[in-house]
Write a protein that holds these residues in place. Structure first.
Motif, PDB file in Angstrom:
ATOM      1  N   UNK A  61     122.882  35.903  57.437  1.00 46.17           N
ATOM      2  CA  UNK A  61     123.327  37.165  56.621  1.00 46.17           C
ATOM      3  C   UNK A  61     121.858  37.733  57.330  1.00 46.17           C
ATOM      4  N   UNK A  62     122.149  38.813  57.853  1.00 45.19           N
ATOM      5  CA  UNK A  62     121.075  39.999  58.345  1.00 45.19           C
ATOM      6  C   UNK A  62     120.539  40.832  56.897  1.00 45.19           C
ATOM      7  N   UNK A  63     119.597  41.135  56.539  1.00 43.25           N
ATOM      8  CA  UNK A  63     119.137  42.515  55.340  1.00 43.25           C
ATOM      9  C   UNK A  63     119.728  43.845  56.350  1.00 43.25           C
ATOM     10  N   UNK A  64     120.225  44.759  55.544  1.00 40.82           N
ATOM     11  CA  UNK A  64     120.439  46.386  55.750  1.00 40.82           C
ATOM     12  C   UNK A  64     119.504  47.071  56.415  1.00 40.82           C
ATOM     13  N   UNK A  65     119.493  47.949  56.934  1.00 43.68           N
ATOM     14  CA  UNK A  65     118.402  48.701  57.400  1.00 43.68           C
ATOM     15  C   UNK A  65     117.456  49.578  56.599  1.00 43.68           C
ATOM     16  N   UNK A  66     118.760  49.695  55.097  1.00 42.84           N
ATOM     17  CA  UNK A  66     118.289  50.793  54.715  1.00 42.84           C
ATOM     18  C   UNK A  66     118.052  50.461  53.496  1.00 42.84           C
ATOM     19  N   UNK A  67     118.681  48.616  53.329  1.00 52.69           N
ATOM     20  CA  UNK A  67     117.792  47.903  51.821  1.00 52.69           C
ATOM     21  C   UNK A  67     116.247  47.505  52.214  1.00 52.69           C
ATOM     22  N   UNK A  68     116.231  47.412  53.920  1.00 54.78           N
ATOM     23  CA  UNK A  68     114.844  47.284  53.578  1.00 54.78           C
ATOM     24  C   UNK A  68     113.932  48.660  53.248  1.00 54.78           C
ATOM     25  N   UNK A  69     114.408  49.821  54.354  1.00 54.41           N
ATOM     26  CA  UNK A  69     113.428  51.159  53.786  1.00 54.41           C
ATOM     27  C   UNK A  69     113.562  51.155  52.389  1.00 54.41           C
ATOM     28  N   UNK A  70     114.307  50.877  51.555  1.00 53.77           N
ATOM     29  CA  UNK A  70     114.121  51.488  50.170  1.00 53.77           C
ATOM     30  C   UNK A  70     113.058  50.905  49.586  1.00 53.77           C
ATOM     31  N   UNK A  71     113.413  48.884  49.690  1.00 47.91           N
ATOM     32  CA  UNK A  71     112.670  48.723  49.227  1.00 47.91           C
ATOM     33  C   UNK A  71     110.748  48.581  49.791  1.00 47.91           C
ATOM     34  N   UNK A  72     110.445  48.546  50.825  1.00 47.53           N
ATOM     35  CA  UNK A  72     109.768  49.313  51.336  1.00 47.53           C
ATOM     36  C   UNK A  72     109.135  49.774  50.485  1.00 47.53           C
ATOM     37  N   UNK A  73     109.659  51.560  50.220  1.00 47.70           N
ATOM     38  CA  UNK A  73     109.454  52.269  49.036  1.00 47.70           C
ATOM     39  C   UNK A  73     109.341  51.737  47.731  1.00 47.70           C
ATOM     40  N   UNK A  74     109.960  50.733  47.088  1.00 45.16           N
ATOM     41  CA  UNK A  74     109.435  50.188  46.015  1.00 45.16           C
ATOM     42  C   UNK A  74     107.973  49.871  46.050  1.00 45.16           C
ATOM     43  N   UNK A  75     108.141  49.137  46.938  1.00 45.12           N
ATOM     44  CA  UNK A  75     107.260  48.468  47.240  1.00 45.12           C
ATOM     45  C   UNK A  75     105.887  48.776  47.582  1.00 45.12           C
ATOM     46  N   UNK A  76     106.142  49.934  47.824  1.00 45.37           N
ATOM     47  CA  UNK A  76     104.845  50.270  48.394  1.00 45.37           C
ATOM     48  C   UNK A  76     104.023  50.671  47.118  1.00 45.37           C
ATOM     49  N   UNK A  77     104.951  51.785  46.144  1.00 50.72           N
ATOM     50  CA  UNK A  77     104.954  52.265  44.820  1.00 50.72           C
ATOM     51  C   UNK A  77     104.199  51.867  43.522  1.00 50.72           C
ATOM     52  N   UNK A  78     105.071  50.155  44.202  1.00 54.50           N
ATOM     53  CA  UNK A  78     104.177  49.094  43.569  1.00 54.50           C
ATOM     54  C   UNK A  78     102.648  48.746  43.539  1.00 54.50           C
ATOM     55  N   UNK A  79     102.541  48.977  44.810  1.00 54.20           N
ATOM     56  CA  UNK A  79     101.168  48.282  45.053  1.00 54.20           C
ATOM     57  C   UNK A  79     100.300  49.597  44.859  1.00 54.20           C
ATOM     58  N   UNK A  80     100.871  50.529  45.084  1.00 56.64           N
ATOM     59  CA  UNK A  80      99.642  52.452  44.894  1.00 56.64           C
ATOM     60  C   UNK A  80      99.422  51.778  43.251  1.00 56.64           C
ATOM     61  N   UNK A  81     100.576  51.842  41.712  1.00 53.17           N
ATOM     62  CA  UNK A  81     100.422  51.477  40.963  1.00 53.17           C
ATOM     63  C   UNK A  81      99.269  50.285  40.246  1.00 53.17           C
ATOM     64  N   UNK A  82      99.699  48.857  41.562  1.00 53.79           N
ATOM     65  CA  UNK A  82      98.762  48.015  40.563  1.00 53.79           C
ATOM     66  C   UNK A  82      97.058  48.813  40.821  1.00 53.79           C
ATOM     67  N   UNK A  83      96.796  48.997  42.320  1.00 53.18           N
ATOM     68  CA  UNK A  83      95.593  49.328  42.403  1.00 53.18           C
ATOM     69  C   UNK A  83      94.988  50.193  42.185  1.00 53.18           C
TER      70      UNK A  83
END
Length: 334
Positions: free
Chosen positions: A292-314
């Motif tokens: 199984x290869x992850x969908x590109x939109x899933x990776x894009x959405x995950x990137x937004x969530x991870x970026x927002x989370x890392x910003x909050x943590x920082x």
């Protein structure tokens, strides 16, 4: 927001314990190789191991789910984990069953069971990386629930991060032109919301109840919730499936233990973001084991969530505030 055994651990509903001294319970003796490493490095190694184990757990559930129901998987998994932690539970009886907030304990068990049933179902029917990516939206739900139920004040920076995370969630749901979305993506999102709610309830419960009490209620009653549907849908497992189920329980427990040791050894603000390596593990295992290869939109959405989370943590780290997560509140082990 699935680690089972959430001894007020599983996200920072409960305050994270300070680094324990050498040789303390849950932290390896600081001798030889370990002695020369900074505490945050030790914590980072443990959390990387936990992330890997939680991903392996999800892969095992996906394999077992090819023929067995999610309730049967959950029942055996909980049974194995109960056996592993039985000495802790039995040692605390009858005091481990006393709670000052029985209604909250019941609500937490329901939310945890919902998180695991929905999350496991998504893992079984979706590419592993996609289900893992959507589970990261738990961070978004924790922020929203903290505002709604704990009355926390959120500034414009955290609001901005929350909105970005919400956009990531919408992107991962992949709405089609006809208005329909992937039902399993929705279940993964419901599971993440349930895990987020568990974290909020944990933050309240740990003010009045002992960790052993929280652990006991979780271990016993989530299994009881799965018991009826599991027996009704029971399919006699093959020897290979029994092995999968038993190893799933053991790996779940091991992941929790690594997670607890990580947060006892290092600072939450320094190591928590390493949890996102689960997406790398899930992508690799998904490709190699399931094709199984992850969908590109899933990776894009995950990137937004991870970026927002890392910003909050920082930002929280710069402001000197405790990170809102607890060591046992990660993954599907909520």
């Amino acid at each position: 927001m699935d680690k089972a055994q959430d001894p007020a651990p599983d996200g920072a509903p409960a305050p994270v314990d300070p680094p324990a001294p050498a040789g303390a319970e849950g932290v390896p003796p600081r001798g030889g190789f370990w002695r020369d490493l900074p505490p945050n490095t030790v914590g980072a190694l443990w959390i990387l191991a936990a992330a890997f184990l939680f991903t392996v757990m999800a892969a095992l559930i996906k394999l077992a789910g090819e023929r067995l129901s999610v309730f049967q998987i959950l029942l055996v998994r909980q049974s194995v984990m109960i056996l592993v932690v039985a000495p802790v539970i039995l040692r605390g009886l009858p005091g481990s069953l006393y709670t000052k907030r029985p209604s909250l304990q019941a609500l937490r068990v329901i939310c945890a069971a919902t998180a695991m049933i929905c999350g496991f179902t998504a893992v079984i029917h979706m590419p592993l990386a996609d289900a893992t990516a959507i589970s990261f939206s738990k961070t978004f739900f924790i922020t929203v629930f903290a505002i709604l139920f704990l009355g926390e004040t959120v500034g414009r920076h955290r609001w901005a991060a929350t909105i970005v995370g919400f956009l990531g969630v919408l992107l991962m749901l992949r709405p089609q032109g006809d208005g329909f979305v992937d039902i399993y993506a929705v279940l993964a999102l419901v599971g993440a919301a349930g895990a987020g709610m568990v974290m909020i309830i944990l933050r309240i419960l740990t003010r009045t109840d002992q960790p052993s009490t929280i652990l006991t209620y979780q271990a016993l009653f989530v299994g009881l919730i799965a018991l009826g549907p599991a027996l009704y849908l029971w399919i006699p497992p093959t020897p290979q499936e029994w092995a999968l189920l038993i190893v799933t329980g053991l790996v779940s427990w091991a992941g929790q233990m690594c997670n607890i040791r990580a947060f006892r050894a290092g600072e939450a603000t320094a190591i928590a973001s390493l949890d996102y390596t689960r997406l790398l593990y899930a992508t690799a295992i998904g490709i190699v084991v399931f094709g199984d290869w992850p969908a590109s939109v899933t990776l894009a959405g995950a990137a937004l969530i991870i970026a927002a989370s890392l910003y909050t943590v920082r930002r929280e780290a710069l402001r000197g505030r405790a990170l809102a997560r607890a060591p046992e509140g990660r993954g599907y082990n909520t």
